[in-house]
Design a protein around this motif. Structure first.
Motif, PDB file in Angstrom:
ATOM      1  N   GLU A  78       4.472  55.667 -18.259  1.00  0.00           N
ATOM      2  CA  GLU A  78       3.931  54.950 -17.109  1.00  0.00           C
ATOM      3  C   GLU A  78       4.583  55.429 -15.812  1.00  0.00           C
ATOM      4  OE1 GLU A  78       5.942  53.621 -19.410  1.00  0.00           O
ATOM      5  OE2 GLU A  78       6.782  51.700 -18.768  1.00  0.00           O
ATOM      6  N   LYS A  79       4.106  54.874 -14.726  1.00  0.00           N
ATOM      7  CA  LYS A  79       4.552  55.315 -13.417  1.00  0.00           C
ATOM      8  C   LYS A  79       5.398  54.228 -12.767  1.00  0.00           C
ATOM      9  CE  LYS A  79       1.819  58.026 -10.350  1.00  0.00           C
ATOM     10  NZ  LYS A  79       0.633  58.132  -9.473  1.00  0.00           N
ATOM     11  N   GLY A  97       7.374  62.124  -7.394  1.00  0.00           N
ATOM     12  CA  GLY A  97       6.373  62.457  -6.396  1.00  0.00           C
ATOM     13  C   GLY A  97       6.336  61.390  -5.329  1.00  0.00           C
ATOM     14  N   THR A  98       5.282  61.423  -4.526  1.00  0.00           N
ATOM     15  CA  THR A  98       5.165  60.393  -3.504  1.00  0.00           C
ATOM     16  C   THR A  98       3.810  59.735  -3.613  1.00  0.00           C
ATOM     17  OG1 THR A  98       4.465  62.130  -2.019  1.00  0.00           O
ATOM     18  CG2 THR A  98       6.700  61.336  -1.767  1.00  0.00           C
ATOM     19  N   SER A  99       3.728  58.537  -3.120  1.00  0.00           N
ATOM     20  CA  SER A  99       2.475  57.820  -3.202  1.00  0.00           C
ATOM     21  C   SER A  99       2.311  56.986  -1.944  1.00  0.00           C
ATOM     22  CB  SER A  99       2.504  56.939  -4.456  1.00  0.00           C
ATOM     23  OG  SER A  99       1.692  55.815  -4.286  1.00  0.00           O
ATOM     24  N   PHE A 113       4.954  55.967   2.656  1.00  0.00           N
ATOM     25  CA  PHE A 113       4.933  56.528   1.316  1.00  0.00           C
ATOM     26  C   PHE A 113       6.129  56.067   0.525  1.00  0.00           C
ATOM     27  CE2 PHE A 113       2.412  59.138   3.958  1.00  0.00           C
ATOM     28  CZ  PHE A 113       1.349  59.538   3.163  1.00  0.00           C
ATOM     29  N   THR A 114       5.932  55.964  -0.759  1.00  0.00           N
ATOM     30  CA  THR A 114       7.029  55.565  -1.619  1.00  0.00           C
ATOM     31  C   THR A 114       7.179  56.606  -2.716  1.00  0.00           C
ATOM     32  OG1 THR A 114       7.986  53.632  -2.662  1.00  0.00           O
ATOM     33  CG2 THR A 114       5.754  54.168  -3.289  1.00  0.00           C
ATOM     34  N   THR A 115       8.324  56.634  -3.352  1.00  0.00           N
ATOM     35  CA  THR A 115       8.572  57.620  -4.391  1.00  0.00           C
ATOM     36  C   THR A 115       8.010  57.119  -5.716  1.00  0.00           C
ATOM     37  OG1 THR A 115      10.542  58.458  -3.307  1.00  0.00           O
ATOM     38  CG2 THR A 115      10.407  58.797  -5.663  1.00  0.00           C
ATOM     39  N   THR A 116       7.409  58.031  -6.462  1.00  0.00           N
ATOM     40  CA  THR A 116       6.946  57.683  -7.800  1.00  0.00           C
ATOM     41  C   THR A 116       7.715  58.505  -8.824  1.00  0.00           C
ATOM     42  OG1 THR A 116       5.205  59.334  -7.663  1.00  0.00           O
ATOM     43  CG2 THR A 116       4.621  57.089  -7.059  1.00  0.00           C
ATOM     44  N   VAL A 117       7.955  57.891  -9.967  1.00  0.00           N
ATOM     45  CA  VAL A 117       8.622  58.580 -11.061  1.00  0.00           C
ATOM     46  C   VAL A 117       7.715  58.425 -12.272  1.00  0.00           C
ATOM     47  CG1 VAL A 117      10.700  58.728 -12.473  1.00  0.00           C
ATOM     48  CG2 VAL A 117      10.865  57.950 -10.109  1.00  0.00           C
ATOM     49  N   GLU A 118       7.458  59.520 -12.960  1.00  0.00           N
ATOM     50  CA  GLU A 118       6.449  59.502 -14.011  1.00  0.00           C
ATOM     51  C   GLU A 118       6.912  60.328 -15.190  1.00  0.00           C
ATOM     52  OE1 GLU A 118       1.598  59.919 -13.808  1.00  0.00           O
ATOM     53  OE2 GLU A 118       2.833  60.717 -12.206  1.00  0.00           O
ATOM     54  N   GLY A 119       6.548  59.907 -16.398  1.00  0.00           N
ATOM     55  CA  GLY A 119       6.864  60.679 -17.586  1.00  0.00           C
ATOM     56  C   GLY A 119       7.543  59.820 -18.615  1.00  0.00           C
TER      57      GLY A 119
END
Lengths: 202, 226, 216
Positions: A78-79, A97-99, A113-119
């Motif tokens: 999830e993200k 990434g950024t969102s 923008f906020t930072t996203t972390v995924e994986g």
């Protein structure tokens, strides 16, 4: 304080967040955000600032950030949405990434923008005081003080609430004039403190 | 590694700590709440300023501190509120037909069954009656029994015992060294010439530090940077 | 056990005739009994030499002497307090981190440069610690302040520990310290964050590290 054991693998961490290490480590400076050049360009545009270093080697690293509490989040595909300043380190395998977050970001003075972390892997969040994790369901929406918001996961809609209710909470110089209302299905990380928000009053 | 505990609207504690820094209040009715001390809530809750008319009767019965009126609201409705204050330690206290005096900046919330009054000692508020209140402290609160002398800044509050006296270390101000110090400033002061002295039966509440727990200006929470 | 942790940020100590304490001025939170607090001009050291030593060393953290019969509670600035018991060995700690310590401990000032040479001097500048550090030696306890919690990392032969100078609190034992620049670490320097340098501690002993890169 967070201890990370490395056996040849690597970890991405906020610059300057390592307080001690044992063993053999190498350090590489990286620019946060997406991978490679495109990520860098995105960064420039979004203004989310996060200097990242990659630590690789054998041994134990100790991370800390201004005596903040450290909260571990396990991601299984999830993200995670998190303010860059609250992200301490991640497994190198996680993508950052950024969102676009819209209004909330602007109210916090943290950019749009906020930072996203995924994986799949672990991320470490810092908060002022141990964060509490609050579940949002369609039946139980949640209101959060923007200054206490740290991160969230899941399928959540967020919007500002400046309802009549909150009028009473506004002192002469504002404060809790606005709250973020989360609706949908997910988890919200809230710290037991209110950080400085630049645009809190709007 | 275990994941963190996930709370929802139903599993949040009922009038108990979520962790050392956050406290969950189950609201079904009314609570007095200091502005800027609530970080999140579930449910249908309304907030009314004190002195806005509709709550006059409640305020007349439970709130007697005009000095602090602008800092407080009444939370009304049904739901769960999470209270916190700059990551300071938070605790709840139960009074059973008792009284407890507390530094005004440390008090976060209280039930309307308690009456709030201004203490004779500046900067302190007294809660009287039966009910629950929530207070913050810099580090966990340490409970002490009189006789004890306390640095005024480290004092969180006191219960049941008589109002404290001022105590001055006179020995320090006299004598040859005292004279030299007074005239030359040489040696400085120990910074410990003045304490609050408690005697009699009761409990004294201490926190770890002299500073950091200062009161914040009216209505301006830690959340407004500028 | 002269010092007992009441909370993570507050310690309690007994004083009695023949057992005095030194503490940072203004660090007393409360006391019971007949206790006197006197500013200590010599910074806790005896004699003129000690005083001069202090002046030169520029480590003149104001101390006070605590005597009498009773119980004293200490805390300062909301900082975490770590109690370190010494059994004849030496503790190296910056003076301004010392909250309180036993009067029985011999106090000294050490020129770190003598250990690390030129790099030692650089270290002082980088970490803002000054070139001198306080040493406490003998039998007794010291209460040391840190920003955030403290961890103890053992130092063993062949297993040196690298510490951010800003997060370094104190160390003890037979330890050599030198300032090093790890390969690649220098690239990490943001806006002169100071992390270009790390303190390398080797030998046998313990280093105390705080959970923050912020000085007190």
């Amino acid at each position: 304080m967070l201890a990370v054991d490395l056996t040849g693998d690597s970890v991405k961490a906020k610059n300057g967040a390592m307080v001690a290490y044992e063993g053999d480590m190498t350090f590489k400076k990286r620019t946060g955000g997406g991978e490679g050049l495109r990520g860098m360009v995105t960064r420039r545009l979004t203004g989310e600032q996060m200097e990242v270093m990659e630590v690789k080697g054998h041994g134990t690293c100790y991370f800390a950030d201004r005596a903040s509490e450290i909260n571990l989040v396990s991601l299984h595909g999830e993200k995670l949405y998190v303010e860059a300043g609250n992200l301490l380190c991640t497994d190198a395998a996680l993508r950052t990434g950024t969102s676009f977050t819209g209004l909330r970001g602007s109210a916090q003075g943290n950019g749009l923008f906020t930072t996203t972390v995924e994986g799949t892997g672990q991320a470490a969040l810092v908060s002022h005081g141990a964060a509490i994790v609050l579940r949002v369901t369609p039946q139980t929406p949640l209101q959060v003080d923007p200054g206490a918001y740290v991160a969230h996961t899941g399928n959540l809609k967020q919007h500002f609430q400046s309802g009549v209710n909150f009028r009473a909470l506004i002192g002469e110089s504002g404060g809790e004039a606005f709250q973020i209302r989360f609706e949908g299905e997910g988890l919200v990380y809230v710290q037991p403190s209110e950080r400085n928000t630049i645009g809190g009053e709007i | 590694m275990n994941g963190p505990v996930i709370h929802d609207a139903y599993t949040l504690p009922v009038d108990d700590n979520v962790n050392p820094y956050a406290f969950s209040v189950e609201l079904d009715g009314q609570w007095f709440l200091q502005k800027g001390k609530m970080v999140a809530y579930y449910g249908q809750i309304g907030f009314q300023g004190i002195g806005l008319g509709r709550l006059d009767r409640l305020v007349a019965g439970s709130f007697h501190s005009p000095l602090h009126a602008a800092e407080w609201v009444v939370a009304e409705g049904k739901g769960k509120m999470v209270l916190a204050d700059r990551a300071f330690d938070v605790n709840s206290y139960d009074l059973d037909d008792g009284n407890l005096t507390i530094r005004s900046g440390n008090l976060l919330a209280y039930q309307p069954s308690l009456a709030l009054k201004q203490s004779i000692v500046p900067g302190f508020l007294t809660l009287i009656g039966t009910g629950k209140f929530v207070a913050a402290s810099n580090g966990p609160v340490v409970f002490m029994e009189p006789p004890i002398r306390v640095d005024p800044q480290a004092l969180v509050g006191w219960a049941d015992c008589p109002t404290p006296n001022h105590h001055y270390d006179h020995e320090y101000l006299r004598g040859v060294m005292g004279g030299i110090r007074a005239h030359t400033g040489l040696g400085g002061t120990s910074g410990e010439e003045h304490q609050f002295e408690f005697v009699g039966a009761g409990t004294v509440l201490l926190q770890s530090t002299e500073d950091l727990m200062e009161e914040i200006a009216v209505g301006a929470t830690g959340g407004t940077g500028s | 056990m002269p010092f007992t942790n009441l909370t993570s940020r507050m310690v309690e100590a007994q004083v009695m005739p023949g057992r005095t304490l030194f503490s940072q001025r203004g660090a007393m939170l409360a006391y019971r009994g007949q206790v006197r607090f006197t500013p200590s001009i010599t910074g806790g050291q005896r004699g003129v030499m000690g005083m001069i030593g202090r002046r030169v060393a520029n480590e003149a953290t104001p101390l006070m002497t605590i005597e009498g019969q009773g119980t004293v509670m200490f805390g300062h600035g909301g900082h975490h307090v770590q109690v370190i018991d010494l059994t004849g060995d030496t503790l190296y700690v910056e003076a301004d981190r010392l909250l309180a310590f036993d009067g029985s401990l011999r106090q000294g000032t050490m020129f770190l440069g003598s250990q690390g040479g030129v790099m030692g001097m650089v270290r002082g500048q980088v970490s803002g610690q000054g070139l001198f550090t306080t040493t406490l030696e003998g039998q007794g306890s010291a209460a040391v302040m840190a920003h955030g919690g403290v961890i103890e990392l053992p130092i063993q032969p062949g297993r040196p520990v690298h510490v951010d100078p800003q997060a370094y609190v104190a160390h003890r034992g037979d330890v050599r310290n030198k300032l090093s620049t790890a390969l690649g670490w220098r690239d990490m320097v943001g806006r002169g964050s100071g992390e270009a340098f790390q303190l390398e501690l080797s030998g046998t002993g313990t280093v105390y590290v705080q959970a923050s890169e912020e000085k007190l």
